[in-house]
Design an enzyme around this catalytic site. Sequence first.
Site, PDB file in Angstrom:
ATOM      1  N   HIS A  44      13.766 -36.991 -11.127  1.00  0.00           N
ATOM      2  CA  HIS A  44      13.116 -37.341  -9.866  1.00  0.00           C
ATOM      3  C   HIS A  44      11.694 -36.782  -9.793  1.00  0.00           C
ATOM      4  O   HIS A  44      11.236 -36.367  -8.726  1.00  0.00           O
ATOM      5  CB  HIS A  44      13.953 -36.843  -8.687  1.00  0.00           C
ATOM      6  CG  HIS A  44      15.293 -37.491  -8.613  1.00  0.00           C
ATOM      7  ND1 HIS A  44      15.523 -38.689  -7.967  1.00  0.00           N
ATOM      8  CD2 HIS A  44      16.487 -37.119  -9.138  1.00  0.00           C
ATOM      9  CE1 HIS A  44      16.792 -39.013  -8.074  1.00  0.00           C
ATOM     10  NE2 HIS A  44      17.403 -38.080  -8.784  1.00  0.00           N
ATOM     11  N   GLU A  83       5.506 -14.324 -12.772  1.00  0.00           N
ATOM     12  CA  GLU A  83       5.114 -13.015 -12.257  1.00  0.00           C
ATOM     13  C   GLU A  83       4.372 -12.173 -13.283  1.00  0.00           C
ATOM     14  O   GLU A  83       3.363 -11.539 -12.948  1.00  0.00           O
ATOM     15  CB  GLU A  83       6.358 -12.234 -11.808  1.00  0.00           C
ATOM     16  CG  GLU A  83       6.956 -12.694 -10.498  1.00  0.00           C
ATOM     17  CD  GLU A  83       8.198 -11.901 -10.140  1.00  0.00           C
ATOM     18  OE1 GLU A  83       8.314 -11.523  -8.964  1.00  0.00           O
ATOM     19  OE2 GLU A  83       9.035 -11.649 -11.024  1.00  0.00           O
ATOM     20  N   CYS A 140       0.840  -1.193   0.000  1.00  0.00           N
ATOM     21  CA  CYS A 140       0.000   0.000   0.000  1.00  0.00           C
ATOM     22  C   CYS A 140       0.878   1.247   0.000  1.00  0.00           C
ATOM     23  O   CYS A 140       2.014   1.219   0.439  1.00  0.00           O
ATOM     24  CB  CYS A 140      -0.897   0.022   1.224  1.00  0.00           C
ATOM     25  SG  CYS A 140      -1.904  -1.464   1.423  1.00  0.00           S
ATOM     26  N   TRP A 146      -3.666  -2.274  -1.199  1.00  0.00           N
ATOM     27  CA  TRP A 146      -3.485  -3.643  -1.679  1.00  0.00           C
ATOM     28  C   TRP A 146      -4.240  -4.534  -0.705  1.00  0.00           C
ATOM     29  O   TRP A 146      -3.909  -4.602   0.474  1.00  0.00           O
ATOM     30  CB  TRP A 146      -2.004  -3.998  -1.718  1.00  0.00           C
ATOM     31  CG  TRP A 146      -1.673  -5.288  -2.413  1.00  0.00           C
ATOM     32  CD1 TRP A 146      -1.429  -5.477  -3.738  1.00  0.00           C
ATOM     33  CD2 TRP A 146      -1.510  -6.575  -1.799  1.00  0.00           C
ATOM     34  NE1 TRP A 146      -1.131  -6.795  -3.983  1.00  0.00           N
ATOM     35  CE2 TRP A 146      -1.179  -7.492  -2.808  1.00  0.00           C
ATOM     36  CE3 TRP A 146      -1.627  -7.044  -0.480  1.00  0.00           C
ATOM     37  CZ2 TRP A 146      -0.957  -8.836  -2.562  1.00  0.00           C
ATOM     38  CZ3 TRP A 146      -1.408  -8.386  -0.228  1.00  0.00           C
ATOM     39  CH2 TRP A 146      -1.078  -9.276  -1.265  1.00  0.00           C
ATOM     40  N   ASN A 182      -1.110   1.512   6.290  1.00  0.00           N
ATOM     41  CA  ASN A 182      -0.400   0.382   5.683  1.00  0.00           C
ATOM     42  C   ASN A 182      -0.091  -0.615   6.784  1.00  0.00           C
ATOM     43  O   ASN A 182       0.319  -0.223   7.877  1.00  0.00           O
ATOM     44  CB  ASN A 182       0.921   0.829   5.053  1.00  0.00           C
ATOM     45  CG  ASN A 182       0.727   1.655   3.804  1.00  0.00           C
ATOM     46  OD1 ASN A 182      -0.385   1.799   3.313  1.00  0.00           O
ATOM     47  ND2 ASN A 182       1.809   2.216   3.294  1.00  0.00           N
ATOM     48  N   GLY A 183      -0.210  -1.903   6.476  1.00  0.00           N
ATOM     49  CA  GLY A 183       0.118  -2.913   7.475  1.00  0.00           C
ATOM     50  C   GLY A 183      -1.077  -3.774   7.821  1.00  0.00           C
ATOM     51  O   GLY A 183      -2.107  -3.770   7.128  1.00  0.00           O
ATOM     52  N   ARG A 197       4.105   0.025  -6.537  1.00  0.00           N
ATOM     53  CA  ARG A 197       4.113  -0.812  -5.345  1.00  0.00           C
ATOM     54  C   ARG A 197       3.027  -1.875  -5.377  1.00  0.00           C
ATOM     55  O   ARG A 197       3.091  -2.851  -4.652  1.00  0.00           O
ATOM     56  CB  ARG A 197       3.947   0.060  -4.090  1.00  0.00           C
ATOM     57  CG  ARG A 197       5.124   0.965  -3.820  1.00  0.00           C
ATOM     58  CD  ARG A 197       4.814   1.971  -2.739  1.00  0.00           C
ATOM     59  NE  ARG A 197       4.593   1.350  -1.449  1.00  0.00           N
ATOM     60  CZ  ARG A 197       5.521   1.178  -0.526  1.00  0.00           C
ATOM     61  NH1 ARG A 197       6.758   1.573  -0.763  1.00  0.00           N
ATOM     62  NH2 ARG A 197       5.247   0.626   0.627  1.00  0.00           N
ATOM     63  N   LYS A 228      10.228 -15.075 -13.093  1.00  0.00           N
ATOM     64  CA  LYS A 228       9.919 -13.943 -13.953  1.00  0.00           C
ATOM     65  C   LYS A 228       8.725 -14.255 -14.852  1.00  0.00           C
ATOM     66  O   LYS A 228       7.841 -13.422 -15.041  1.00  0.00           O
ATOM     67  CB  LYS A 228      11.132 -13.568 -14.827  1.00  0.00           C
ATOM     68  CG  LYS A 228      12.220 -12.829 -14.086  1.00  0.00           C
ATOM     69  CD  LYS A 228      11.793 -11.430 -13.721  1.00  0.00           C
ATOM     70  CE  LYS A 228      12.196 -10.962 -12.370  1.00  0.00           C
ATOM     71  NZ  LYS A 228      12.034 -11.730 -11.196  1.00  0.00           N
ATOM     72  N   GLU A 276      14.988 -18.282 -11.065  1.00  0.00           N
ATOM     73  CA  GLU A 276      14.669 -16.881 -11.304  1.00  0.00           C
ATOM     74  C   GLU A 276      13.962 -16.696 -12.647  1.00  0.00           C
ATOM     75  O   GLU A 276      13.011 -15.915 -12.759  1.00  0.00           O
ATOM     76  CB  GLU A 276      15.943 -16.035 -11.254  1.00  0.00           C
ATOM     77  CG  GLU A 276      15.771 -14.579 -11.608  1.00  0.00           C
ATOM     78  CD  GLU A 276      14.844 -13.810 -10.684  1.00  0.00           C
ATOM     79  OE1 GLU A 276      14.470 -12.676 -11.048  1.00  0.00           O
ATOM     80  OE2 GLU A 276      14.470 -14.329  -9.605  1.00  0.00           O
ATOM     81  N   LYS A 336       5.482  -4.388  -5.373  1.00  0.00           N
ATOM     82  CA  LYS A 336       6.931  -4.254  -5.493  1.00  0.00           C
ATOM     83  C   LYS A 336       7.614  -4.510  -4.164  1.00  0.00           C
ATOM     84  O   LYS A 336       8.641  -5.186  -4.105  1.00  0.00           O
ATOM     85  CB  LYS A 336       7.269  -2.845  -5.998  1.00  0.00           C
ATOM     86  CG  LYS A 336       8.760  -2.599  -6.205  1.00  0.00           C
ATOM     87  CD  LYS A 336       9.326  -3.508  -7.269  1.00  0.00           C
ATOM     88  CE  LYS A 336      10.799  -3.269  -7.514  1.00  0.00           C
ATOM     89  NZ  LYS A 336      11.376  -4.270  -8.425  1.00  0.00           N
TER      90      LYS A 336
END
Length: 610
Positions: free
Chosen positions: A506, A490, A2, A74, A100-101, A27, A487, A483, A605
């Site tokens: 496996h 995301e 947020c 958010w 926020n939080g 964000r 990407k 990674e 973010k």
Amino acid sequence: MCGIVGYIGEKDCLPILINGLKRLEYRGYDSAGIGYFRSNKINVIKSVGKVVELEKKVEAASVHSNMGIAHTRWATHGEPSELNAHPHSNQSNSITLIHNGIVENYIELKQMLVSKGYIFTSETDTEVLVHLLDLFAKNNYSFFEAVRHALIRVEGAYGIAVISTSDPDKIIVAKKGSPLVIGIGKNENFIASDVTALVNYTERVVYLEDHEIAEVTKDGFVTKTISNEIIEKDIHEIAINIDEISKGGYDHFMMKEIMEQPFSIENSIRGRLLQKEGTAKLGGLENVIDLIVNAPRIILCACGTSWHSALVGEYLFEQLAGVPAEVEYASEFRYRSPIINKGDVIFFISQSGETADTLAALKEAKMKGALVLGICNVVGSSIARASHSGVYVHAGPEIGVASTKAFTSQLVTLTLIALLTARKKNMNITVGQKIVSEMFSLPDKIKRVLELNDTIKEIAKDFADTNNFLYLGRGYNFPVAMEGALKLKEISYIHAEGYPAAEMKHGPIALIDNNMPVVFIAPKDSTYDKILSNIEEVKARKGRIIAVTTEDDTKLQNIVDYVIKVPKISEFLLPILTVIPLQLLAYHIAVLKGLNVDQPRNLAKSVTVE
């Protein structure tokens, strides 16, 4: 996650607040709102969706105000809606708050407030805060004291800004676990959860620490602790150029940041490599380097992309410096009573320096007596301030939610630390000088990788409609596989998994058929022959193969469907080059799917709540 913006001064606050919210869009959020004073009353405007929707409502209202607070939400408690959007107000609209939080004891507090006749109109935990403030205000507490006493009863994390008709010339802000900064101006002051919201207006800021509360007026501010002790705060100069947080002609911040990597890497190594001595110079570690060199164990702790850089760091510390190293998920670290031994050194890696899980893990390790060191990109961030010492990666502002240039700068920074440690231990000067030379060559070699952009865009066209991907690598490039998969997940919303290539047999090999693309990171390194065997196994099962290899490879073009070649470099530096084609592949697939690569759904973010 947020975002918070606030203004008090002599100008019209509404354009300032809207502009600040736009700076914080990266964000991640799902709704937005503004609370402002007009004719001694507090008015609130909210909207679901992008800030531009809120802006339309504000413009339609045709209002002006010299003081206000604004928020991008958010969703945590309660779905995205106007009712759940911030700001929240008490029943008489005399107190308005943004937060926020997460209030962890909100159920207990809500039950108490309902028993006293308070009516809740949203599904949020935040609404508990504003009614709790109202309860104390009705018991003859001043505005500041109402905020202070309410927060004493709150468990969880918060960054809040509050306005009240009882004190229309001040904004009260407070912080615990969620970032908050005060911007200092002339006859005006600003509030934000991120300095990027302030760069148009001031270069002077004050960072609030946990359990601090500030009264902010147009003429200044007073900061106190939650226990009501006055604190003198240092003013810091911020050095973010407005061009750094603009797209610079690119369609997306993500592409701009991918293309900036020759320069971000150059910034990461500038002034830090000593060719003649074959080592690195890191001012942030000068006072602790002997403790690192003599550490019985190094732990690297992080989340998400930073966790992948930590995995590469594990190889670097063990193979270059000969120091035992372990990698921990920050989100799990403190919940299993981690064993911290005397002399342990723990690096906490975070692009933003505000990642809630990483910050909480740092505090736990610090309490247990470990030497805690930060590796961050954002100067003045919470992790940077809470660490005993540390190193900035100097990648520059990263706005795209999917990290690119910060990841490669983290890899460079970890290499610098491992090199310095190795040379302090027993690494030969000639070996050190060769490493330094190769690190100096990175920017030019990255430019050569970026020249493959058009080729990778063509490859992406064949995979935009794919539902699954598998990424495989060995050694230093196993974390690159993870990674690359992250990407793609995301920003394209395609299911992808990264594995060590040997683990394919496996379990994951059962997934391979002619519809399964498999990306191999297969440079000519010490694992090359082994990974060739893995490639043949996938080919035998008709998997579609994309191989990222080095320019000296002559075999793969006859085996795989697509080859992407990067310049040759030492094995431990290869991840910095091999990850870039995977960033570009994910980007182009997402663009072809018509997705918002800078603000992917459900993501933020900076993850500032646990």
